[in-house]
Design an enzyme around this catalytic site. Structure first.
Site, PDB file in Angstrom:
ATOM      1  N   GLY A 134       0.845  -1.204   0.000  1.00 31.67           N
ATOM      2  CA  GLY A 134       0.000   0.000   0.000  1.00 31.67           C
ATOM      3  C   GLY A 134       0.874   1.246   0.000  1.00 31.67           C
ATOM      4  O   GLY A 134       0.545   2.251   0.637  1.00 31.67           O
ATOM      5  N   GLN A 157      -2.039   7.242   1.346  1.00 31.47           N
ATOM      6  CA  GLN A 157      -1.797   8.454   2.128  1.00 31.47           C
ATOM      7  C   GLN A 157      -0.641   8.278   3.112  1.00 31.47           C
ATOM      8  O   GLN A 157       0.276   9.087   3.154  1.00 31.47           O
ATOM      9  CB  GLN A 157      -3.068   8.845   2.904  1.00 31.47           C
ATOM     10  CG  GLN A 157      -2.933  10.181   3.633  1.00 31.47           C
ATOM     11  CD  GLN A 157      -3.874  10.326   4.823  1.00 31.47           C
ATOM     12  OE1 GLN A 157      -4.538   9.382   5.236  1.00 31.47           O
ATOM     13  NE2 GLN A 157      -3.932  11.525   5.367  1.00 31.47           N
ATOM     14  N   ASP A 166       2.451  -1.789  -4.355  1.00 31.30           N
ATOM     15  CA  ASP A 166       1.070  -1.300  -4.408  1.00 31.30           C
ATOM     16  C   ASP A 166       0.390  -1.992  -5.580  1.00 31.30           C
ATOM     17  O   ASP A 166       1.068  -2.489  -6.491  1.00 31.30           O
ATOM     18  CB  ASP A 166       1.053   0.221  -4.614  1.00 31.30           C
ATOM     19  CG  ASP A 166      -0.264   0.851  -4.166  1.00 31.30           C
ATOM     20  OD1 ASP A 166      -0.303   1.436  -3.061  1.00 31.30           O
ATOM     21  OD2 ASP A 166      -1.250   0.751  -4.912  1.00 31.30           O
ATOM     22  N   ILE A 167      -0.938  -1.975  -5.569  1.00 31.37           N
ATOM     23  CA  ILE A 167      -1.658  -2.589  -6.693  1.00 31.37           C
ATOM     24  C   ILE A 167      -1.536  -1.725  -7.953  1.00 31.37           C
ATOM     25  O   ILE A 167      -1.617  -2.225  -9.071  1.00 31.37           O
ATOM     26  CB  ILE A 167      -3.139  -2.860  -6.326  1.00 31.37           C
ATOM     27  CG1 ILE A 167      -3.801  -3.720  -7.393  1.00 31.37           C
ATOM     28  CG2 ILE A 167      -3.929  -1.581  -6.099  1.00 31.37           C
ATOM     29  CD1 ILE A 167      -4.878  -4.615  -6.886  1.00 31.37           C
ATOM     30  N   TYR A 177     -15.364  -1.533   7.489  1.00 33.42           N
ATOM     31  CA  TYR A 177     -13.947  -1.225   7.716  1.00 33.42           C
ATOM     32  C   TYR A 177     -13.586  -1.472   9.184  1.00 33.42           C
ATOM     33  O   TYR A 177     -12.606  -2.157   9.492  1.00 33.42           O
ATOM     34  CB  TYR A 177     -13.703   0.235   7.318  1.00 33.42           C
ATOM     35  CG  TYR A 177     -12.378   0.803   7.727  1.00 33.42           C
ATOM     36  CD1 TYR A 177     -11.188   0.360   7.160  1.00 33.42           C
ATOM     37  CD2 TYR A 177     -12.302   1.829   8.678  1.00 33.42           C
ATOM     38  CE1 TYR A 177      -9.967   0.902   7.526  1.00 33.42           C
ATOM     39  CE2 TYR A 177     -11.088   2.380   9.043  1.00 33.42           C
ATOM     40  CZ  TYR A 177      -9.926   1.919   8.468  1.00 33.42           C
ATOM     41  OH  TYR A 177      -8.720   2.463   8.837  1.00 33.42           O
ATOM     42  N   LYS A 227     -11.071  -4.256  10.869  1.00 34.52           N
ATOM     43  CA  LYS A 227      -9.928  -3.889  11.722  1.00 34.52           C
ATOM     44  C   LYS A 227     -10.033  -4.591  13.084  1.00 34.52           C
ATOM     45  O   LYS A 227      -9.031  -5.065  13.619  1.00 34.52           O
ATOM     46  CB  LYS A 227      -9.849  -2.373  11.906  1.00 34.52           C
ATOM     47  CG  LYS A 227      -9.426  -1.639  10.656  1.00 34.52           C
ATOM     48  CD  LYS A 227      -8.017  -2.025  10.219  1.00 34.52           C
ATOM     49  CE  LYS A 227      -7.534  -1.292   9.008  1.00 34.52           C
ATOM     50  NZ  LYS A 227      -6.278  -1.807   8.465  1.00 34.52           N
TER      51      LYS A 227
HETATM   52  N1  SER Z   1      -9.179   7.778   8.718  1.00 30.84           N
HETATM   53  C1  SER Z   1      -9.926   6.563   8.732  1.00 30.84           C
HETATM   54  C2  SER Z   1     -11.257   6.725   8.129  1.00 30.84           C
HETATM   55  O1  SER Z   1     -11.765   7.829   8.196  1.00 30.84           O
HETATM   56  C3  SER Z   1     -10.092   6.086  10.151  1.00 30.84           C
HETATM   57  O2  SER Z   1      -9.160   5.122  10.398  1.00 30.84           O
HETATM   58  O3  SER Z   1     -11.806   5.790   7.637  1.00 30.84           O
END
Ligand code: SER
Length: 320
Positions: free
Chosen positions: A10, A14, A36-37, A141, A145
């Site tokens: 990755g 960012q 990275d992809i 997401y 995690k």
């Molecule tokens: N910055 C991330 C998001 O907004 C939070 O881990 O998804």
């Protein structure tokens, strides 16, 4: 000479794009393999195109470069993830499990796996949320995690794999753009201000969230990875705090430099995501175990963001 060879997955993202440069500076250009992809024609250093859902390709790359450490930064973030929940789950879980399993098989020394404040949900006290608060994430997401944190603990307990992890707050930097997150507004707002534009904010004026300046986020990551193994007592993921602010507070801090800067609040679907997250987090464990200490607050971050973005935009308009 160190034998350290680091694979960053990755690396165009960012955090990845900034982390790679710092790792290159620390360990030498030849010891960092960025992947990275998407390919990256202008990359300075060693770069490999890698689809992290491909187990064999990942393993080949690790063997080819005699990799000793992995930083796995690829994931679909909170806001984008909600647009296609099953795809997000599949992708985030597949990449993460590939990393842990390949790392186990190839005897990788250390793995960095980022977690997020998105692991928290309704069940928390949203002020100064503690490390061990109940996790009931409300986004895919966040679910991926939280599951990843448990897998990190599992691989450590069962196989002794040295996985280390941080729960990042929103990360704000001038070097790169975030993509698909709920905290992205806090980067976009500076870009608008420095370009002389007003900003339409997708979160409401009083939505307080934990955030961290890029320099602090990168330093925390490397300090965690370089800490002696016996100091790492949390094997799920460490809370780290930088600062907390609302959109109204960040815009006031920008108005110190651009008094006419104006923000129009238009909350969208991301408001619901932010409403479940902590307003501030407690990072005592990180402070106690490996001496974590943030250095930037909103005021000092705004100063650097504006200075650096001004230079960046001047340079890019000079090129045209
Ligand atoms: N910055 C991330 C998001 O907004 C939070 O881990 O998804």
């Amino acid at each position: 000479m160190s034998d350290t060879k680091i694979l960053v997955i990755g690396a165009n993202g960012q955090l990845g794009s900034v982390l790679v440069k710092e790792l290159q500076r620390k360990y030498g250009l030849e010891n960092i393999i960025a992947s990275d992809i998407r390919s990256n024609e202008s990359f300075n250093g060693l770069f490999e195109k890698l689809d992290a859902t491909n187990f064999d390709a990942m393993q080949e790359l690790i063997v080819k470069h005699s990799i000793t450490q992995i930083y796995h930064l690829a994931a679909i973030l909170s806001a984008k993830g909600e647009q296609d929940p099953l795809w997000t789950w599949d992708l985030n879980m597949k990449m993460m499990l590939n990393v842990f399993e390949v790392a186990r098989l190839t005897k990788i020394e250390k793995v960095f796996f980022p977690s997020s404040i998105a692991v928290y949900g309704d069940a928390i006290d949203r002020n100064n949320t503690s490390q061990n608060s109940f996790l009931n994430p409300a986004t895919v997401y966040g679910m991926s995690k939280a599951a990843g944190e448990n897998w990190a603990q599992y691989y450590f307990d069962k196989y002794g794999l040295d996985v280390r992890s941080l729960r990042y707050p929103g990360v704000i930097g001038h070097q790169s753009m975030p993509g698909g997150g709920t905290t992205d507004y806090a980067v976009d707002i500076y870009h608008a201000a420095v370009k002389g534009k007003n900003y339409e904010c997708f979160l409401d004026h009083d939505t307080e969230l934990p955030m961290i300046f890029m320099e602090d986020a990168i330093r925390a990551t490397i300090e965690l990875m370089e800490a002696p193994k016996e100091n790492i007592k949390t094997r799920t993921s460490y809370n780290i705090a930088g600062m907390n602010f609302t959109p109204a507070e960040i815009s006031s801090s920008i108005q110190e430099y651009y008094p006419n800067f104006n923000v129009n609040y238009k909350p969208d679907y991301r408001q619901k995501i932010a409403d479940k997250w902590p307003k501030s987090i407690n990072d005592d464990e990180a402070k106690d175990d490996w001496n974590w200490k943030p250095t930037y607050d909103l005021k000092s971050m705004t100063k650097v963001m504006i200075e650096k973005l001004k230079l960046k935009f001047q340079a890019s308009s000079a090129e045209i």
